[in-house]
Design an enzyme around this catalytic site. Structure first.
Site, PDB file in Angstrom:
ATOM      1  N   LYS A 132       0.780  -1.319   0.046  1.00 45.26           N
ATOM      2  CA  LYS A 132       0.320   0.099   0.123  1.00 45.26           C
ATOM      3  C   LYS A 132       0.535   1.376  -0.258  1.00 45.26           C
ATOM      4  O   LYS A 132       0.985   2.016  -0.120  1.00 45.26           O
ATOM      5  CB  LYS A 132      -0.979   0.108   1.421  1.00 45.26           C
ATOM      6  CG  LYS A 132      -1.736  -0.914   1.464  1.00 45.26           C
ATOM      7  CD  LYS A 132      -3.252  -0.719   1.831  1.00 45.26           C
ATOM      8  CE  LYS A 132      -4.294  -1.999   2.500  1.00 45.26           C
ATOM      9  NZ  LYS A 132      -5.150  -2.299   1.558  1.00 45.26           N
ATOM     10  N   GLU A 216      -2.344   6.567   8.214  1.00 47.29           N
ATOM     11  CA  GLU A 216      -3.442   7.618   7.299  1.00 47.29           C
ATOM     12  C   GLU A 216      -4.177   8.252   8.145  1.00 47.29           C
ATOM     13  O   GLU A 216      -4.899   7.827   9.274  1.00 47.29           O
ATOM     14  CB  GLU A 216      -4.028   6.236   6.436  1.00 47.29           C
ATOM     15  CG  GLU A 216      -3.960   6.446   5.009  1.00 47.29           C
ATOM     16  CD  GLU A 216      -4.816   5.203   4.598  1.00 47.29           C
ATOM     17  OE1 GLU A 216      -4.065   4.196   3.017  1.00 47.29           O
ATOM     18  OE2 GLU A 216      -5.970   5.189   4.346  1.00 47.29           O
ATOM     19  N   HIS A 251     -15.264  -4.512   7.351  1.00 47.40           N
ATOM     20  CA  HIS A 251     -13.885  -3.400   6.281  1.00 47.40           C
ATOM     21  C   HIS A 251     -14.397  -4.481   4.894  1.00 47.40           C
ATOM     22  O   HIS A 251     -12.756  -4.825   4.188  1.00 47.40           O
ATOM     23  CB  HIS A 251     -12.744  -3.328   5.917  1.00 47.40           C
ATOM     24  CG  HIS A 251     -11.962  -2.588   7.543  1.00 47.40           C
ATOM     25  ND1 HIS A 251     -12.942  -0.754   7.194  1.00 47.40           N
ATOM     26  CD2 HIS A 251     -11.781  -2.519   9.024  1.00 47.40           C
ATOM     27  CE1 HIS A 251     -12.482  -0.361   8.623  1.00 47.40           C
ATOM     28  NE2 HIS A 251     -11.917  -1.828   9.415  1.00 47.40           N
ATOM     29  N   ARG A 308      -5.783  -7.707 -10.530  1.00 48.55           N
ATOM     30  CA  ARG A 308      -6.478  -8.990 -10.690  1.00 48.55           C
ATOM     31  C   ARG A 308      -7.856  -8.193 -11.015  1.00 48.55           C
ATOM     32  O   ARG A 308      -8.742  -7.024 -10.760  1.00 48.55           O
ATOM     33  CB  ARG A 308      -6.802 -10.133  -9.394  1.00 48.55           C
ATOM     34  CG  ARG A 308      -7.004  -9.201  -7.720  1.00 48.55           C
ATOM     35  CD  ARG A 308      -7.469  -9.989  -6.647  1.00 48.55           C
ATOM     36  NE  ARG A 308      -7.556  -8.853  -5.537  1.00 48.55           N
ATOM     37  CZ  ARG A 308      -8.713  -8.763  -5.093  1.00 48.55           C
ATOM     38  NH1 ARG A 308      -9.671  -9.059  -5.932  1.00 48.55           N
ATOM     39  NH2 ARG A 308      -8.554  -7.956  -3.891  1.00 48.55           N
TER      40      ARG A 308
HETATM   41  P1  ADP Z   1      -8.015  -4.077   2.563  1.00 49.11           P
HETATM   42  O1  ADP Z   1      -6.864  -4.164   1.414  1.00 49.11           O
HETATM   43  O2  ADP Z   1      -7.296  -4.671   4.070  1.00 49.11           O
HETATM   44  O3  ADP Z   1      -8.979  -4.206   1.978  1.00 49.11           O
HETATM   45  P2  ADP Z   1      -8.133  -1.580   2.173  1.00 49.11           P
HETATM   46  O4  ADP Z   1      -7.104   0.405   1.975  1.00 49.11           O
HETATM   47  O5  ADP Z   1      -8.951  -1.452   0.770  1.00 49.11           O
HETATM   48  O6  ADP Z   1      -7.627  -2.420   2.800  1.00 49.11           O
HETATM   49  O7  ADP Z   1      -9.454  -0.493   2.674  1.00 49.11           O
HETATM   50  C1  ADP Z   1     -10.459  -1.073   3.323  1.00 49.11           C
HETATM   51  C2  ADP Z   1     -11.613  -0.833   3.658  1.00 49.11           C
HETATM   52  O8  ADP Z   1     -11.695  -0.156   5.105  1.00 49.11           O
HETATM   53  C3  ADP Z   1     -12.294   0.454   3.068  1.00 49.11           C
HETATM   54  O9  ADP Z   1     -12.483   0.202   1.337  1.00 49.11           O
HETATM   55  C4  ADP Z   1     -12.931   1.434   3.601  1.00 49.11           C
HETATM   56  O10 ADP Z   1     -13.800   0.636   3.737  1.00 49.11           O
HETATM   57  C5  ADP Z   1     -11.991   1.448   5.046  1.00 49.11           C
HETATM   58  N1  ADP Z   1     -10.776   2.028   5.102  1.00 49.11           N
HETATM   59  C6  ADP Z   1      -9.229   2.509   4.381  1.00 49.11           C
HETATM   60  N2  ADP Z   1      -8.565   3.119   4.617  1.00 49.11           N
HETATM   61  C7  ADP Z   1      -9.778   3.904   4.937  1.00 49.11           C
HETATM   62  C8  ADP Z   1      -9.085   5.498   5.644  1.00 49.11           C
HETATM   63  N3  ADP Z   1      -8.048   6.299   5.236  1.00 49.11           N
HETATM   64  N4  ADP Z   1     -10.679   6.063   6.431  1.00 49.11           N
HETATM   65  C9  ADP Z   1     -11.595   5.578   5.819  1.00 49.11           C
HETATM   66  N5  ADP Z   1     -12.267   4.590   5.965  1.00 49.11           N
HETATM   67  C10 ADP Z   1     -11.181   3.260   5.252  1.00 49.11           C
END
Ligand code: ADP
Length: 534
Positions: A132, A216, A251, A308
């Site tokens: 990431k 973040e 999530h 993917r």
């Molecule tokens: P993963 O790869 O584990 O799925 P992501 O970065 O795609 O992680 O985040 C998964 C979910 O977590 C997102 O769809 C969102 O709901 C929440 N999320 C991620 N980053 C943030 C953020 N900075 N603020 C609020 N929610 C977040």
């Protein structure tokens, strides 16, 4: 040959036809890939573990090979073995699906080095987007907006607290190697930083073998909106529209739609351009997805790129008319995309993930054998499934059994269609998420599209709290039997006869299982009582 075509092709890797594909996956996505192969006249080879002998995906493919025992580490994750099998059976290509080995750079590289075609992006693009933090660095360089935060792993809690103060609470600690919502912790106050960092690092180490965690800003109340990308090896990279994936629990996505109620044609264009810029910066080829958070003011922030095919790809297929899995295969074989702009979305599509989880009991995984399966049909229904009667659902793999997808002219009609489809759907033998989805379709907030990524968690108790009429009745019947038991125990004590207790308990057990005549009687009384009261 047309000069323009040959000119373009010299710049790209030599095109090679794909005649036979090994599908390095299982379940619904393996079935989906086998179907795409068949429609393209490509032979497919399924692989399966001992737990999956006779599974749907084995039957969907032209040939199949047993690759090991149930644990994924001894079967679906044995990359070297899968490559051996592909070579032995003279496959030209390997399609990884999602999950398992799909985003392992080393596997993509090993497939290529074995002289096989990898149906996915170049190993270098997987690596660039794999962490990431690396993806954030790349997106920033491409001018794609990212969530405020760092691009480097945190050193310690003191540094985390310092950065948190700078970005402002709440903040989110995230595993750099993260996926599936693992290794993430929301931190709302300085006092929580140290323990949150420690547990995020521990979880990241356990899940990914890498304890790097970065920080973040935690965005309050955004939507999760993602952009599907298709890129060929000839330099064309196209954004093919958005998917709304805000209905999440822990999530994890539960329901997805295309298009999004929150995205105007103008915003679609801007998000599409940002996604294409990030994809191009990574040298991306094949299908991929850029995930964004979209806030209430229409500001969007890049989260990560999934290198993917995604679970929710069918909603995009239904509103664009594109077959994304076929395009993955065609692009891998060197074909050029015949368009530089995607069609505007037509109508509305919704997908419900049907999982073997019991919403009535905190989404506990449910196991068993599918004893009955009736699939919905009729206008606008699509079922992407990996189960049939006789399928054993265990704990070795992901609980997603299938996806129910609908398409209709409007969002309102799509919701009505999904409700109808869920009512037609019968799965017996395991508990499923169907009841949850039915309630979602009746929820006024969902119907208005007034949701964000935090909405479902807050709503769940109310959504699942009110039991369905049958459950009320069942509960009333059980309650009545328990009351009767108490009465009888009282009587038994009076006459000094201890055996009545056992008899009454067996009635109660019947009430939970098959319903004895006494329970049916109580249920009838309970129903009459509830009718009288209403
Ligand atoms: P993963 O790869 O584990 O799925 P992501 O970065 O795609 O992680 O985040 C998964 C979910 O977590 C997102 O769809 C969102 O709901 C929440 N999320 C991620 N980053 C943030 C953020 N900075 N603020 C609020 N929610 C977040």
């Amino acid at each position: 040959m047309h000069p323009a075509v040959s000119l373009k092709q010299t710049a790209a890797p030599a095109a090679r036809p794909i005649r036979r594909v090994l599908i390095a996956n299982r379940g619904e996505i393996a079935v989906r890939i086998a179907r795409a192969c068949r429609e393209l006249g490509i032979e497919s080879i399924a692989v399966y573990s001992e737990a999956d002998a006779g599974a749907s995906h084995v039957r969907a493919a032209d040939r199949s090979v047993l690759i090991g025992p149930a644990p994924a580490s001894q079967s679906y994750l044995r990359g070297d073995h899968l490559i051996e099998v592909a070579k032995q059976l003279e496959a030209d290509a390997i399609h990884p699906g999602y999950g398992f080995l799909s985003e392992r750079e080393w596997f993509a590289r090993a497939v290529r080095e074995a002289g096989l075609i990898w149906v996915g992006p170049p190993a270098e693009a997987i690596a660039a987007m794999g962490s990431k933090t690396a993806a954030r660095t790349l997106a920033i360089a491409a001018g794609t907006p990212v969530v405020p935060g760092t691009t480097e792993a945190l050193r310690d809690a003191a540094q985390a607290a310092e950065l948190a103060a700078q970005f402002g609470y709440p903040v989110l600690l995230k595993a750099a190697a993260g996926g599936g919502g693992k290794g993430m912790r929301v931190v709302r106050a300085p006092a929580e930083v140290a323990s949150a960092l420690e547990s995020a690092q521990r979880e990241a180490q356990n899940a990914f073998g890498d304890d790097a965690v970065y920080i973040e800003k935690y965005i309050e109340g955004p939507r999760h909106v993602e952009i599907q990308i298709l890129a060929d090896a000839h330099g064309t990279c196209v954004a093919v529209g958005e998917r709304e994936c805000s209905i999440q629990r822990r999530h994890q996505k539960m329901i997805e739609e295309a298009p999004s109620v929150a995205v105007s044609p103008e915003l679609r264009k801007r998000m599409g351009d940002a996604a294409v810029a990030a994809a191009k910066a990574a040298g991306y080829v094949n299908a991929g997805t850029c995930e964004f958070l979209l806030d209430a003011h229409g500001e969007f922030y890049f989260l990560e790129m999934n290198t993917r095919i995604q679970v929710e790809h069918p909603v995009t297929e239904l509103v664009t008319g594109l077959d994304l899995v076929q395009w993955q295969l065609r692009i891998a074989a060197g074909e050029q995309l015949p368009f530089t702009q995607a069609p505007e979305p037509r109508g509305w599509a919704i997908e419900c993930r049907i999982t073997s989880e019991d919403p009535a009991h905190g989404f506990l995984p449910s196991t068993g054998r599918i004893t009955a399966l009736h699939l919905p049909s009729g206008p606008g229904i699509r079922w992407d499934g990996g189960i049939e009667v006789g399928t054993t659902v265990g704990l070795s793999y992901d609980p997603m059994l299938a996806k129910l997808i609908v398409h209709a002219p409007t969002r309102e009609a799509a919701i009505a269609r999904m409700r109808r489809a869920l009512q037609e759907l019968v799965i017996e033998g395991v508990e499923t998420s169907c009841e949850f989805h039915l309630r979602m379709m009746d929820d006024p907030d969902y119907q208005r599209g007034a949701v964000d990524i935090q909405w479902l968690e807050a709503k769940l108790p109310a959504l699942l709290g009110a039991p369905a009429p049958e459950e009320t009745l069942r509960a009333a019947a059980v309650g009545a039997v328990l009351l009767a038991e108490r009465d009888r125990q009282g009587r038994a004590r009076q006459v000094g006869n201890g055996s009545a207790n056992g008899a009454a308990r067996s009635d109660a057990v019947d009430a939970q299982g098959g319903a004895s005549s006494e329970v049916r009687g109580w249920a009838r009384l309970a129903r009459e009582e509830s009718l009288r009261r209403s």
